[in-house]
Design an enzyme around this catalytic site. Structure first.
Site, mmCIF file in Angstrom:
data_model
loop_
_atom_site.group_PDB
_atom_site.id
_atom_site.type_symbol
_atom_site.label_atom_id
_atom_site.label_comp_id
_atom_site.label_asym_id
_atom_site.label_seq_id
_atom_site.Cartn_x
_atom_site.Cartn_y
_atom_site.Cartn_z
ATOM 1 C CG HIS A 161 38.772 39.323 42.523
ATOM 2 N ND1 HIS A 161 39.183 38.809 43.780
ATOM 3 C CD2 HIS A 161 38.468 38.634 41.705
ATOM 4 C CE1 HIS A 161 38.948 37.894 43.189
ATOM 5 N NE2 HIS A 161 38.919 37.552 41.804
ATOM 6 C CB CYS B 9 39.770 38.627 50.903
ATOM 7 S SG CYS B 9 38.904 37.289 49.177
ATOM 8 N NE ARG C 103 36.467 34.844 52.016
ATOM 9 C CZ ARG C 103 37.788 34.914 51.889
ATOM 10 N NH1 ARG C 103 39.057 35.569 52.740
ATOM 11 N NH2 ARG C 103 38.715 33.816 50.803
#
Length: 257
Positions: free
Chosen positions: A161, A235, A244
């Protein structure tokens, strides 16, 4: 009008609490859990090392590779081939990287390694799989299934993340040529060195995690020959999942624990 005003204020407070939960509470919980997991892995590896030094077999095992978490890293052969790490740039005095035997796949969602990125102060567990509930939302970094394991030929590909739930890859956009990515397992410490980045590509660009990582969207970005690679994916832009961000590196050295 009074009732509408009360409803609006209530709705605003609820939204504020949701934002606080996502941006603060999930980070706090995930970071604390991830740090506890790193400490637990280090204690386990330390205990295994002490038993090995004494000549004791680990409890419940029948040799290397036994047990629920065994085989997460590969066994080291006695004699390294001269081309074990193509274009490694390994400095004199570093431990040589040696040919690895294929390793069994770690248990699903199980943390089995630790990733350290000194440049941005990251120390985070690596778990098998990239599910949100089982891996990423715990603040862990996830290993893409069917990609190489640490130290193996091919591409050791990871996801994490960038925002919320510990956000371990929040600052990987700051990484550049020469920055170290250190992967520790119970048997060895692998040092990769960043040498390529891709600021933005499609979320469906599967080429970036192939054995020879090369973008299918951005022409000419990536590698063209087999090697020992690591890939970090997250991300981008921040607080979205539209694209990405990719960081690539090559294996420089391996040191047995």
């Amino acid at each position: 009008m009074w009732g509408a005003a009360e409803a609006a204020v209530t709705c605003g407070l609820v939204l504020l609490l949701l934002v606080a939960h996502q941006l603060w509470w999930t980070n706090r919980q995930a970071r604390e859990g991830a740090e506890r997991k790193v400490e637990a892995l280090e204690r386990e590896w330390g205990e295994r090392g002490e038993r090995r030094d004494r000549g004791d077999a680990p409890s419940g095992s029948s040799g290397a590779g036994a047990g629920a978490g065994a085989g997460a890293d590969a066994d080291v052969a006695d004699e390294p081939p001269p081309d074990a790490v193509p274009d490694s740039g390994e400095a004199p005095g570093h431990a040589s990287t040696r040919r690895q035997k294929p390793a069994p796949t770690p248990d699903w969602d199980q943390a089995y390694a630790v990733l350290r990125i000194p440049r941005i102060g990251i120390r985070v567990p690596v778990a098998e799989g990239i599910s949100k509930s089982g891996v990423l939302n715990k603040g862990y970094v996830g290993h893409y299934p069917r990609t190489a394991q640490p130290g193996e030929g091919g591409n050791f590909a990871l996801a994490g993340h960038r925002n919320t739930h510990g956000e371990p890859f929040r600052r990987i956009d700051r990484l550049g040529d020469g920055d170290r990515l250190v992967v520790e397992t119970k048997k060895a410490v692998y040092t990769y060195v960043v040498d390529k980045t891709l600021a933005q590509t499609s979320a469906r660009d599967s080429g970036v995690i192939r054995p020879v990582p090369r973008s299918l969207v951005k022409a000419g970005r990536g590698y063209s020959a087999p090697g020992y690679y690591i890939t970090l994916t997250t991300c981008t832009p921040e607080y979205t999942s539209k694209y990405r961000l990719i960081v690539w590196g090559k294996l420089q050295s391996m040191r047995p624990r």
